[in-house]
Design a protein around this motif. Structure first.
Motif, PDB file in Angstrom:
ATOM      1  N   ARG A 155      26.924  -0.990 -42.425  1.00 13.09           N
ATOM      2  CA  ARG A 155      26.366   0.374 -42.473  1.00 13.09           C
ATOM      3  C   ARG A 155      24.989   0.464 -41.828  1.00 13.09           C
ATOM      4  O   ARG A 155      24.694   1.416 -41.125  1.00 13.09           O
ATOM      5  N   LEU A 200      27.793  -4.395 -46.712  1.00 12.54           N
ATOM      6  CA  LEU A 200      27.224  -3.052 -46.619  1.00 12.54           C
ATOM      7  C   LEU A 200      25.997  -3.051 -45.701  1.00 12.54           C
ATOM      8  O   LEU A 200      25.852  -2.175 -44.841  1.00 12.54           O
ATOM      9  N   LEU A 204      19.964   5.518 -44.075  1.00 12.98           N
ATOM     10  CA  LEU A 204      20.928   6.240 -43.246  1.00 12.98           C
ATOM     11  C   LEU A 204      20.669   7.739 -43.265  1.00 12.98           C
ATOM     12  O   LEU A 204      20.731   8.397 -42.231  1.00 12.98           O
TER      13      LEU A 204
END
Length: 140
Positions: A30, A26, A3
């Motif tokens: 994400r 996650l 990220l």
């Protein structure tokens, strides 16, 4: 890290040590990636390993369905899972070489610039070794 670097991840490959609902969530929420994680039957009841694995698979599938994440489910017994998971071999060999032969564990400097320089030097050495092996006919 993906990220922070704005790296788009479509598939996340991991071994059974990462098989947990929080980790899966996650990865999906994400990273927006499909988790290709081998099953870990801890806390799954059964009379033998095969029954535990079967129950584990069922529980993971139900969790995906309950959380409206069925689009992110890949059957661990499918050909798709096997072919994607087999792709882990090359990066793992690279990590192994880096950690053992090239002493990555003894890296002492801190910071992104030093880490980048160190990685670039290692890659250069690996390419040089591969080229030399190719030229003398010692390919493995």
């Amino acid at each position: 890290m993906a990220l922070r670097l704005s790296v788009q991840v479509k598939k996340f490959l991991a071994d059974a040590g990462y098989d947990g609902y929080r980790t899966r969530l996650l990865i999906i929420r994400r990273l927006k990636a499909v988790p290709f994680i081998t099953l870990n039957p801890r806390n799954c009841k059964g009379n033998n390993h095969e029954e535990e694995m079967k129950r584990c698979k069922l529980l993971r599938y139900r969790w995906h369905a309950k959380n409206f994440l069925k689009a992110w489910w890949v059957d661990p017994d499918s050909e798709e899972f096997d072919s994607e998971f087999d792709a882990r071999t090359l990066p793992e060999q690279g990590f192994s070489v880096g950690k053992s032969s090239l002493n990555l564990d003894s890296f002492k400097h801190r910071g992104k610039a030093w880490a980048t320089l160190h990685a670039a030097c290692i890659c250069t050495v690996m390419v040089g070794v591969a080229k030399t092996a190719s030229e003398i006919g010692r390919q493995t």
